[in-house]
Design a protein around this motif. Structure first.
Motif, PDB file in Angstrom:
ATOM      1  N   ALA A  84       0.722  -1.219  -0.090  1.00  0.00           N
ATOM      2  CA  ALA A  84       0.197  -0.060  -0.070  1.00  0.00           C
ATOM      3  C   ALA A  84       0.914   1.050  -0.031  1.00  0.00           C
ATOM      4  O   ALA A  84       0.456   2.372  -0.714  1.00  0.00           O
ATOM      5  N   GLU A  85       2.014   0.994   0.758  1.00  0.00           N
ATOM      6  CA  GLU A  85       2.944   2.416   0.849  1.00  0.00           C
ATOM      7  C   GLU A  85       3.667   2.556  -0.548  1.00  0.00           C
ATOM      8  O   GLU A  85       3.640   3.700  -1.074  1.00  0.00           O
ATOM      9  N   LEU A  86       4.092   1.393  -1.117  1.00  0.00           N
ATOM     10  CA  LEU A  86       4.660   1.535  -2.346  1.00  0.00           C
ATOM     11  C   LEU A  86       3.683   2.241  -3.233  1.00  0.00           C
ATOM     12  O   LEU A  86       3.998   3.109  -4.401  1.00  0.00           O
ATOM     13  N   ARG A  87       2.157   1.524  -3.421  1.00  0.00           N
ATOM     14  CA  ARG A  87       1.335   2.154  -4.440  1.00  0.00           C
ATOM     15  C   ARG A  87       1.141   3.778  -4.346  1.00  0.00           C
ATOM     16  O   ARG A  87       1.243   4.272  -5.210  1.00  0.00           O
ATOM     17  N   ALA A  88       1.255   4.023  -2.976  1.00  0.00           N
ATOM     18  CA  ALA A  88       0.919   5.667  -2.633  1.00  0.00           C
ATOM     19  C   ALA A  88       2.228   6.416  -3.031  1.00  0.00           C
ATOM     20  O   ALA A  88       1.881   7.359  -3.685  1.00  0.00           O
ATOM     21  N   ARG A  89       3.271   6.002  -2.962  1.00  0.00           N
ATOM     22  CA  ARG A  89       4.627   6.660  -3.357  1.00  0.00           C
ATOM     23  C   ARG A  89       4.432   6.802  -4.802  1.00  0.00           C
ATOM     24  O   ARG A  89       4.789   7.532  -5.315  1.00  0.00           O
ATOM     25  N   VAL A  90       4.329   5.560  -5.479  1.00  0.00           N
ATOM     26  CA  VAL A  90       4.057   5.587  -6.961  1.00  0.00           C
ATOM     27  C   VAL A  90       3.041   6.657  -7.627  1.00  0.00           C
ATOM     28  O   VAL A  90       3.581   7.297  -8.426  1.00  0.00           O
ATOM     29  N   ARG A  91       1.931   6.602  -7.010  1.00  0.00           N
ATOM     30  CA  ARG A  91       0.827   7.364  -7.329  1.00  0.00           C
ATOM     31  C   ARG A  91       1.518   9.051  -7.005  1.00  0.00           C
ATOM     32  O   ARG A  91       1.075  10.091  -8.007  1.00  0.00           O
ATOM     33  N   ALA A  92       1.913   9.304  -6.117  1.00  0.00           N
ATOM     34  CA  ALA A  92       2.627  10.391  -5.658  1.00  0.00           C
ATOM     35  C   ALA A  92       3.520  11.008  -6.748  1.00  0.00           C
ATOM     36  O   ALA A  92       3.496  12.210  -7.233  1.00  0.00           O
ATOM     37  N   ALA A  93       4.527  10.161  -7.074  1.00  0.00           N
ATOM     38  CA  ALA A  93       5.554  10.417  -8.149  1.00  0.00           C
ATOM     39  C   ALA A  93       5.080  10.612  -9.436  1.00  0.00           C
ATOM     40  O   ALA A  93       5.398  11.627 -10.044  1.00  0.00           O
ATOM     41  N   LEU A  94       3.946   9.697  -9.830  1.00  0.00           N
ATOM     42  CA  LEU A  94       3.217  10.101 -11.004  1.00  0.00           C
ATOM     43  C   LEU A  94       2.436  11.384 -11.275  1.00  0.00           C
ATOM     44  O   LEU A  94       2.578  11.926 -12.238  1.00  0.00           O
ATOM     45  N   ARG A  95       1.807  11.796 -10.119  1.00  0.00           N
ATOM     46  CA  ARG A  95       0.975  12.837  -9.973  1.00  0.00           C
ATOM     47  C   ARG A  95       1.936  14.093 -10.241  1.00  0.00           C
ATOM     48  O   ARG A  95       1.708  15.032 -11.234  1.00  0.00           O
ATOM     49  N   THR A  96       3.180  14.000  -9.485  1.00  0.00           N
ATOM     50  CA  THR A  96       3.974  15.041  -9.634  1.00  0.00           C
ATOM     51  C   THR A  96       4.494  15.240 -11.033  1.00  0.00           C
ATOM     52  O   THR A  96       4.719  16.532 -11.554  1.00  0.00           O
ATOM     53  N   LYS A  97       4.940  14.115 -11.667  1.00  0.00           N
ATOM     54  CA  LYS A  97       5.412  14.244 -13.083  1.00  0.00           C
ATOM     55  C   LYS A  97       4.328  14.488 -14.141  1.00  0.00           C
ATOM     56  O   LYS A  97       4.742  15.427 -14.867  1.00  0.00           O
ATOM     57  N   ARG A  98       3.267  14.311 -13.864  1.00  0.00           N
ATOM     58  CA  ARG A  98       1.983  14.774 -14.595  1.00  0.00           C
ATOM     59  C   ARG A  98       2.136  16.445 -14.507  1.00  0.00           C
ATOM     60  O   ARG A  98       2.095  17.227 -15.511  1.00  0.00           O
ATOM     61  N   TYR A  99       2.075  16.993 -13.292  1.00  0.00           N
ATOM     62  CA  TYR A  99       2.301  18.275 -13.319  1.00  0.00           C
ATOM     63  C   TYR A  99       3.227  19.050 -13.775  1.00  0.00           C
ATOM     64  O   TYR A  99       3.300  19.961 -14.299  1.00  0.00           O
ATOM     65  N   GLN A 100       4.437  18.394 -13.664  1.00  0.00           N
ATOM     66  CA  GLN A 100       5.871  18.844 -14.279  1.00  0.00           C
ATOM     67  C   GLN A 100       5.785  18.985 -15.698  1.00  0.00           C
ATOM     68  O   GLN A 100       6.074  19.958 -16.382  1.00  0.00           O
ATOM     69  N   ASP A 101       5.204  17.843 -16.351  1.00  0.00           N
ATOM     70  CA  ASP A 101       4.781  17.676 -17.885  1.00  0.00           C
ATOM     71  C   ASP A 101       4.047  18.986 -18.103  1.00  0.00           C
ATOM     72  O   ASP A 101       4.317  19.591 -19.352  1.00  0.00           O
ATOM     73  N   LEU A 102       2.975  19.062 -17.681  1.00  0.00           N
ATOM     74  CA  LEU A 102       1.994  20.318 -17.872  1.00  0.00           C
ATOM     75  C   LEU A 102       2.678  21.259 -17.916  1.00  0.00           C
ATOM     76  O   LEU A 102       2.529  22.388 -18.549  1.00  0.00           O
ATOM     77  N   LEU A 103       3.409  21.748 -16.869  1.00  0.00           N
ATOM     78  CA  LEU A 103       3.950  23.029 -16.649  1.00  0.00           C
ATOM     79  C   LEU A 103       5.065  23.310 -17.719  1.00  0.00           C
ATOM     80  O   LEU A 103       5.128  24.335 -18.313  1.00  0.00           O
ATOM     81  N   SER A 104       5.627  21.913 -18.205  1.00  0.00           N
ATOM     82  CA  SER A 104       6.701  22.156 -19.293  1.00  0.00           C
ATOM     83  C   SER A 104       6.159  22.587 -20.579  1.00  0.00           C
ATOM     84  O   SER A 104       6.800  23.386 -21.226  1.00  0.00           O
ATOM     85  N   THR A 105       4.874  21.775 -20.926  1.00  0.00           N
ATOM     86  CA  THR A 105       4.292  22.086 -22.057  1.00  0.00           C
ATOM     87  C   THR A 105       3.656  23.782 -21.953  1.00  0.00           C
ATOM     88  O   THR A 105       4.067  24.281 -23.018  1.00  0.00           O
ATOM     89  N   ARG A 106       3.160  24.012 -20.818  1.00  0.00           N
ATOM     90  CA  ARG A 106       2.576  25.523 -20.727  1.00  0.00           C
ATOM     91  C   ARG A 106       3.713  26.434 -21.036  1.00  0.00           C
ATOM     92  O   ARG A 106       3.464  27.492 -21.593  1.00  0.00           O
ATOM     93  N   ALA A 107       5.017  26.297 -20.343  1.00  0.00           N
ATOM     94  CA  ALA A 107       6.011  27.200 -20.675  1.00  0.00           C
ATOM     95  C   ALA A 107       6.358  27.203 -22.274  1.00  0.00           C
ATOM     96  O   ALA A 107       7.230  27.979 -22.594  1.00  0.00           O
ATOM     97  N   GLN A 108       5.800  26.366 -23.239  1.00  0.00           N
ATOM     98  CA  GLN A 108       6.085  26.300 -24.335  1.00  0.00           C
ATOM     99  C   GLN A 108       5.072  26.734 -25.367  1.00  0.00           C
ATOM    100  O   GLN A 108       5.231  26.787 -26.513  1.00  0.00           O
ATOM    101  N   VAL A 109       4.011  27.104 -24.653  1.00  0.00           N
ATOM    102  CA  VAL A 109       2.682  27.611 -25.689  1.00  0.00           C
ATOM    103  C   VAL A 109       2.383  28.882 -25.397  1.00  0.00           C
ATOM    104  O   VAL A 109       2.489  29.423 -24.331  1.00  0.00           O
ATOM    105  N   ASP A 110       2.224  29.689 -26.315  1.00  0.00           N
ATOM    106  CA  ASP A 110       1.693  31.127 -26.399  1.00  0.00           C
ATOM    107  C   ASP A 110       0.444  31.174 -25.538  1.00  0.00           C
ATOM    108  O   ASP A 110      -0.541  30.767 -26.173  1.00  0.00           O
TER     109      ASP A 110
END
Length: 174
Positions: A84-110
């Motif tokens: 359960a802890e491993l799943r929670a840590r994986v979900r947290a890391a994936l959520r953070t990556k999703r936000y970073q990917d979104l920010l990275s994309t937004r930084a390249q869009v007018d």
């Protein structure tokens, strides 16, 4: 959900480059090679740099855990781990990556037109020129200019100029 695994470091790094997974779970030792070195290698390559790495490690000293973060890990789980802890840590890391990917994309869009911006253009142009040189292919580039745009802004106002830019952008996309 696709899951790839490797029993040795070379295969693992090759699969990470080939498949660009959303997350890597990495042991401290991978087929006789240091997992810390594997993480360092993944973080040194442009293609795999943004992939979050979570270490699975036994009871190790604090210096080893700190080194894991220093080489680029986002988290670690000690073995034996609670699923359960491993799943929670994986979900947290994936959520953070999703936000970073979104920010990275937004930084390249007018923000006004929704088109890719100059930073994205510069990076893509460099990539496409490199591919063209490597494969001896030509490259075409189109440039669009809105004639007398400054006068339009000055005479009709910036909100109208913004509308014109959005309409031109929409025409280019559709």
């Amino acid at each position: 959900v696709l899951i790839y695994h490797a029993l040795d470091a070379s295969t693992g790094v090759a699969r990470a480059i080939a498949h660009l997974p959303d997350l890597v779970l990495l042991a401290l030792e991978v087929g006789g090679r240091s997992g810390l070195e594997v993480c360092r290698q993944l973080k040194s390559q442009l293609e795999t740099r943004a992939i979050p790495v979570i270490f699975l490690m036994g009871a190790v000293d604090p210096a080893t855990r700190a080194t894991a973060f220093d080489v680029g890990a986002v988290d670690y789980v000690t073995e034996p781990f609670d699923p359960a802890e491993l799943r929670a840590r994986v979900r947290a890391a994936l959520r953070t990556k999703r936000y970073q990917d979104l920010l990275s994309t937004r930084a390249q869009v007018d923000g006004l037109t929704g088109l890719w911006n100059r930073a994205y253009f510069d990076a893509r142009l460099q990539d496409e020129v490199s591919v063209g040189v490597r494969h001896r292919r030509g490259l075409a580039l189109a440039m669009v200019d809105v004639d007398h745009f400054k006068g339009l802004n000055d005479n009709c106002g910036h909100p109208f100029g913004d509308l014109v830019l959005r309409r031109v952008a929409d025409a280019l996309v559709h």
